[in-house]
Write a protein that holds these residues in place. Sequence first.
Motif, PDB file in Angstrom:
ATOM      1  N   SER A   6       1.208   7.236   7.803  1.00  0.00           N
ATOM      2  CA  SER A   6       1.917   7.367   6.523  1.00  0.00           C
ATOM      3  C   SER A   6       1.000   8.014   5.500  1.00  0.00           C
ATOM      4  O   SER A   6      -0.216   7.971   5.629  1.00  0.00           O
ATOM      5  N   ARG A   7       1.583   8.595   4.477  1.00  0.00           N
ATOM      6  CA  ARG A   7       0.768   9.167   3.399  1.00  0.00           C
ATOM      7  C   ARG A   7       0.821   8.305   2.146  1.00  0.00           C
ATOM      8  O   ARG A   7       0.022   8.470   1.241  1.00  0.00           O
ATOM      9  N   ASP A   8       1.774   7.373   2.109  1.00  0.00           N
ATOM     10  CA  ASP A   8       2.015   6.616   0.886  1.00  0.00           C
ATOM     11  C   ASP A   8       1.306   5.263   0.878  1.00  0.00           C
ATOM     12  O   ASP A   8       1.228   4.577   1.891  1.00  0.00           O
ATOM     13  N   PHE A   9       0.837   4.883  -0.306  1.00  0.00           N
ATOM     14  CA  PHE A   9       0.197   3.593  -0.508  1.00  0.00           C
ATOM     15  C   PHE A   9       1.233   2.579  -0.971  1.00  0.00           C
ATOM     16  O   PHE A   9       2.046   2.867  -1.846  1.00  0.00           O
ATOM     17  N   LEU A  10       1.170   1.397  -0.374  1.00  0.00           N
ATOM     18  CA  LEU A  10       2.116   0.312  -0.605  1.00  0.00           C
ATOM     19  C   LEU A  10       1.371  -0.931  -1.060  1.00  0.00           C
ATOM     20  O   LEU A  10       0.157  -1.027  -0.923  1.00  0.00           O
ATOM     21  N   MET A  11       2.128  -1.908  -1.509  1.00  0.00           N
ATOM     22  CA  MET A  11       1.556  -3.214  -1.802  1.00  0.00           C
ATOM     23  C   MET A  11       1.276  -3.939  -0.494  1.00  0.00           C
ATOM     24  O   MET A  11       2.052  -3.816   0.454  1.00  0.00           O
ATOM     25  N   PRO A  12       0.189  -4.700  -0.397  1.00  0.00           N
ATOM     26  CA  PRO A  12      -0.021  -5.494   0.807  1.00  0.00           C
ATOM     27  C   PRO A  12       1.048  -6.574   0.915  1.00  0.00           C
ATOM     28  O   PRO A  12       1.362  -7.253  -0.062  1.00  0.00           O
ATOM     29  N   GLY A  13       1.613  -6.687   2.094  1.00  0.00           N
ATOM     30  CA  GLY A  13       2.699  -7.629   2.336  1.00  0.00           C
ATOM     31  C   GLY A  13       3.669  -7.015   3.314  1.00  0.00           C
ATOM     32  O   GLY A  13       3.346  -6.036   3.981  1.00  0.00           O
ATOM     33  N   GLY A  14       4.862  -7.565   3.405  1.00  0.00           N
ATOM     34  CA  GLY A  14       5.822  -6.988   4.335  1.00  0.00           C
ATOM     35  C   GLY A  14       7.122  -7.746   4.404  1.00  0.00           C
ATOM     36  O   GLY A  14       7.410  -8.616   3.586  1.00  0.00           O
ATOM     37  N   LYS A  15       7.892  -7.388   5.410  1.00  0.00           N
ATOM     38  CA  LYS A  15       9.238  -7.913   5.596  1.00  0.00           C
ATOM     39  C   LYS A  15       9.217  -9.252   6.330  1.00  0.00           C
ATOM     40  O   LYS A  15       8.509  -9.395   7.328  1.00  0.00           O
ATOM     41  N   PRO A  16      10.020 -10.192   5.846  1.00  0.00           N
ATOM     42  CA  PRO A  16      10.157 -11.461   6.576  1.00  0.00           C
ATOM     43  C   PRO A  16      10.831 -11.228   7.927  1.00  0.00           C
ATOM     44  O   PRO A  16      11.742 -10.414   8.047  1.00  0.00           O
ATOM     45  N   GLU A  17      10.341 -11.953   8.925  1.00  0.00           N
ATOM     46  CA  GLU A  17      11.001 -11.960  10.218  1.00  0.00           C
ATOM     47  C   GLU A  17      12.090 -13.015  10.186  1.00  0.00           C
ATOM     48  O   GLU A  17      12.189 -13.792   9.236  1.00  0.00           O
ATOM     49  N   ARG A  18      12.900 -13.036  11.213  1.00  0.00           N
ATOM     50  CA  ARG A  18      14.018 -13.979  11.282  1.00  0.00           C
ATOM     51  C   ARG A  18      13.556 -15.410  11.022  1.00  0.00           C
ATOM     52  O   ARG A  18      12.539 -15.841  11.563  1.00  0.00           O
ATOM     53  N   ASP A  19      14.268 -16.119  10.162  1.00  0.00           N
ATOM     54  CA  ASP A  19      13.993 -17.522   9.830  1.00  0.00           C
ATOM     55  C   ASP A  19      12.636 -17.741   9.166  1.00  0.00           C
ATOM     56  O   ASP A  19      12.099 -18.845   9.201  1.00  0.00           O
ATOM     57  N   GLU A  20      12.074 -16.711   8.568  1.00  0.00           N
ATOM     58  CA  GLU A  20      10.775 -16.812   7.902  1.00  0.00           C
ATOM     59  C   GLU A  20      10.989 -16.713   6.394  1.00  0.00           C
ATOM     60  O   GLU A  20      11.723 -15.842   5.938  1.00  0.00           O
ATOM     61  N   SER A  21      10.371 -17.588   5.627  1.00  0.00           N
ATOM     62  CA  SER A  21      10.482 -17.520   4.171  1.00  0.00           C
ATOM     63  C   SER A  21       9.651 -16.351   3.648  1.00  0.00           C
ATOM     64  O   SER A  21       8.798 -15.811   4.368  1.00  0.00           O
ATOM     65  N   VAL A  22       9.855 -15.978   2.386  1.00  0.00           N
ATOM     66  CA  VAL A  22       9.071 -14.888   1.807  1.00  0.00           C
ATOM     67  C   VAL A  22       7.595 -15.251   1.737  1.00  0.00           C
ATOM     68  O   VAL A  22       6.734 -14.389   1.928  1.00  0.00           O
ATOM     69  N   VAL A  23       7.283 -16.519   1.506  1.00  0.00           N
ATOM     70  CA  VAL A  23       5.873 -16.939   1.449  1.00  0.00           C
ATOM     71  C   VAL A  23       5.262 -16.928   2.849  1.00  0.00           C
ATOM     72  O   VAL A  23       4.128 -16.476   3.033  1.00  0.00           O
ATOM     73  N   GLU A  24       5.999 -17.388   3.850  1.00  0.00           N
ATOM     74  CA  GLU A  24       5.499 -17.334   5.228  1.00  0.00           C
ATOM     75  C   GLU A  24       5.259 -15.887   5.653  1.00  0.00           C
ATOM     76  O   GLU A  24       4.248 -15.579   6.294  1.00  0.00           O
ATOM     77  N   GLU A  31      -2.953  -1.950  11.947  1.00  0.00           N
ATOM     78  CA  GLU A  31      -1.739  -1.372  11.351  1.00  0.00           C
ATOM     79  C   GLU A  31      -2.050  -0.531  10.107  1.00  0.00           C
ATOM     80  O   GLU A  31      -1.318   0.384   9.767  1.00  0.00           O
ATOM     81  N   ILE A  32      -3.131  -0.862   9.429  1.00  0.00           N
ATOM     82  CA  ILE A  32      -3.485  -0.226   8.156  1.00  0.00           C
ATOM     83  C   ILE A  32      -4.637   0.748   8.358  1.00  0.00           C
ATOM     84  O   ILE A  32      -5.649   0.404   8.957  1.00  0.00           O
ATOM     85  N   GLU A  33      -4.464   1.935   7.835  1.00  0.00           N
ATOM     86  CA  GLU A  33      -5.507   2.954   7.962  1.00  0.00           C
ATOM     87  C   GLU A  33      -6.471   2.963   6.781  1.00  0.00           C
ATOM     88  O   GLU A  33      -7.649   3.263   6.925  1.00  0.00           O
ATOM     89  N   GLU A  34      -5.946   2.640   5.584  1.00  0.00           N
ATOM     90  CA  GLU A  34      -6.788   2.775   4.400  1.00  0.00           C
ATOM     91  C   GLU A  34      -6.421   1.752   3.336  1.00  0.00           C
ATOM     92  O   GLU A  34      -5.252   1.461   3.122  1.00  0.00           O
ATOM     93  N   LEU A  35      -7.455   1.225   2.683  1.00  0.00           N
ATOM     94  CA  LEU A  35      -7.289   0.376   1.506  1.00  0.00           C
ATOM     95  C   LEU A  35      -7.738   1.194   0.305  1.00  0.00           C
ATOM     96  O   LEU A  35      -8.675   1.978   0.393  1.00  0.00           O
ATOM     97  N   LEU A  36      -7.078   0.982  -0.823  1.00  0.00           N
ATOM     98  CA  LEU A  36      -7.437   1.688  -2.044  1.00  0.00           C
ATOM     99  C   LEU A  36      -7.280   0.727  -3.214  1.00  0.00           C
ATOM    100  O   LEU A  36      -6.287   0.013  -3.306  1.00  0.00           O
TER     101      LEU A  36
END
Length: 133
Positions: free
Chosen positions: A25-43, A97-102
């Motif tokens: 990817s070329r774009d920088f995102l916030m660290p975090g991601g999508k919840p999996e099935r039956d997973e809370s946003v905090v989990e 999974e992550i190539e670069e931190l900024l």
Amino acid sequence: MRLIKKSALAVIRDNKLLVVRKKGSRDFLMPGGKPERDESVVEALRRELLEEIGCSVDDNSLSLLGHFEDFTSDGKSRVAIDLFAGEIVGEPKASTEIEELLWISAADAINPFITPIIKKQILPFLVGKGMLR
């Protein structure tokens, strides 16, 4: 239009916000991601931080800052982020999974590879709350 739901952590050090770029990817995102099935946003947040930057989050420091929604960089979908504040445990490093931190400041919103939600909503919000200058 597809809506991508994510949870993310605003990791701030020395007046800079941590963002990540996934491999291929070329774009920088916030660290975090999508919840999996039956997973809370905090989990999901805990799991994704371990996967992406090799850090856990101090649960006692975790608090919800707000909900943000905007278009993805390609404009084909929308992303909705539940943004948390909190302290990470460990030193962040790029994972498989992550190539670069900024670390970015509010002035870095001009970077064309920072996603729209960070540029237009998250950075201004953090500045307005006095969390970034």
